[in-house]
Design a protein around this motif. Sequence first.
Motif, PDB file in Angstrom:
ATOM      1  N   GLY A   9       0.711  -1.246   0.037  1.00 38.44           N
ATOM      2  CA  GLY A   9      -0.195   0.267   0.215  1.00 38.44           C
ATOM      3  C   GLY A   9       0.824   1.055   0.027  1.00 38.44           C
ATOM      4  O   GLY A   9       0.201   2.599  -0.184  1.00 38.44           O
ATOM      5  N   GLN A  10       1.881   0.587   0.278  1.00 38.87           N
ATOM      6  CA  GLN A  10       2.751   2.130   0.184  1.00 38.87           C
ATOM      7  C   GLN A  10       3.129   2.957  -1.129  1.00 38.87           C
ATOM      8  O   GLN A  10       3.265   2.416  -1.960  1.00 38.87           O
ATOM      9  CB  GLN A  10       4.583   2.129   0.716  1.00 38.87           C
ATOM     10  N   ARG A  11       3.199   4.019  -1.523  1.00 39.85           N
ATOM     11  CA  ARG A  11       2.853   4.438  -2.967  1.00 39.85           C
ATOM     12  C   ARG A  11       3.775   5.359  -3.087  1.00 39.85           C
ATOM     13  O   ARG A  11       4.825   5.530  -3.494  1.00 39.85           O
ATOM     14  CB  ARG A  11       1.514   5.677  -3.272  1.00 39.85           C
ATOM     15  N   ASP A  12       4.784   6.146  -1.842  1.00 40.61           N
ATOM     16  CA  ASP A  12       5.512   7.590  -2.470  1.00 40.61           C
ATOM     17  C   ASP A  12       6.869   7.432  -1.824  1.00 40.61           C
ATOM     18  O   ASP A  12       7.262   6.799  -0.317  1.00 40.61           O
ATOM     19  CB  ASP A  12       4.932   8.568  -1.353  1.00 40.61           C
ATOM     20  N   PHE A  13       8.312   7.466  -2.879  1.00 39.17           N
ATOM     21  CA  PHE A  13       9.436   6.776  -2.322  1.00 39.17           C
ATOM     22  C   PHE A  13      10.004   8.192  -2.949  1.00 39.17           C
ATOM     23  O   PHE A  13      10.295   8.722  -3.780  1.00 39.17           O
ATOM     24  CB  PHE A  13       9.345   5.276  -3.517  1.00 39.17           C
ATOM     25  N   ASP A  55       6.298   0.207 -14.199  1.00 38.75           N
ATOM     26  CA  ASP A  55       4.802  -0.068 -14.449  1.00 38.75           C
ATOM     27  C   ASP A  55       3.970   0.226 -13.328  1.00 38.75           C
ATOM     28  O   ASP A  55       2.691  -0.193 -12.935  1.00 38.75           O
ATOM     29  CB  ASP A  55       4.661  -1.668 -14.727  1.00 38.75           C
ATOM     30  N   LEU A  56       4.515   0.505 -12.701  1.00 34.69           N
ATOM     31  CA  LEU A  56       3.675   0.740 -11.116  1.00 34.69           C
ATOM     32  C   LEU A  56       3.478   2.106 -10.562  1.00 34.69           C
ATOM     33  O   LEU A  56       4.743   2.966 -11.098  1.00 34.69           O
ATOM     34  CB  LEU A  56       4.585   0.507  -9.797  1.00 34.69           C
ATOM     35  N   ASP A  57       2.252   2.399 -10.403  1.00 34.04           N
ATOM     36  CA  ASP A  57       1.760   4.199 -10.242  1.00 34.04           C
ATOM     37  C   ASP A  57       2.230   4.531  -9.003  1.00 34.04           C
ATOM     38  O   ASP A  57       2.291   5.581  -7.943  1.00 34.04           O
ATOM     39  CB  ASP A  57       0.692   4.008 -10.296  1.00 34.04           C
ATOM     40  N   ILE A  58       4.151   4.399  -8.750  1.00 37.26           N
ATOM     41  CA  ILE A  58       4.797   4.639  -7.683  1.00 37.26           C
ATOM     42  C   ILE A  58       4.848   6.696  -7.352  1.00 37.26           C
ATOM     43  O   ILE A  58       4.567   7.167  -8.298  1.00 37.26           O
ATOM     44  CB  ILE A  58       5.824   4.566  -7.638  1.00 37.26           C
TER      45      ILE A  58
END
Length: 235
Positions: free
Chosen positions: A52-56, A73-76
């Motif tokens: 569930g983490q999105r912000d890196f 391919d990930l909406d990071i």
Amino acid sequence: MNNADFLIRHWQQVQADITSVRQQTAASQPVQLIAVSKTFPVNDIATLYQSGQRDFGENYIQEFSEKTSLLADLDIVWHMIGHIQSNKSRIVAERAQWVHTIDREKIAWRLHEQRPEHLTPLNVCIEVNIAAEANKHGISTDSAELLALATTISTLPRLKLRGLMCVAKANSTEIELRQQFNQMKTLLQQLREGGFEVDVLSMGMSADLNTAIACGATHVRVGSAIFGQRSYAEN
């Protein structure tokens, strides 16, 4: 315990800590957790993403380039939280959603010019050298310097000024931390009084996020408390 379990457990603990501090201090502002993944492999990022983490956050542009390619391919939501050299700014302008380390007009202009027109404006924060340390980047706490840089950024339509960022002085006492973080809050208020629509205080890391949140942090940049201790042998 395998590595995935380690990461998820520590990530959940940091989230719980953030919630607890907000409750204890009656902090009204939302707090965004940025998982600082510098020096750690893409598999670790993917594990937290799946949880569930999105912000890196990344510090090194070469590493940022490699990871954004492998995880395209990930909406990071990618945050550049390291110093940007002008000859390496293009990859940041093209792939990041946030830059926390604007400290001079030249970088602001380059990011603006290199930001693709089809993308939304790049969210940026001005980095403040809050403790006036010679070995750290960031503008001084001088109000005139801050307002001048903010004014320049506000004229660049492919950038969106969101607020301020700092790194507290290492080994600060609790009193010193509060002084530094409260000064950041004052500087943000000065920007608001100057007519800038800013809402972000990016401050607080693994060792001092509790104090930062109590002083108004909206974004905390947490690495070792989630991923474990780093090895810089190859950096």
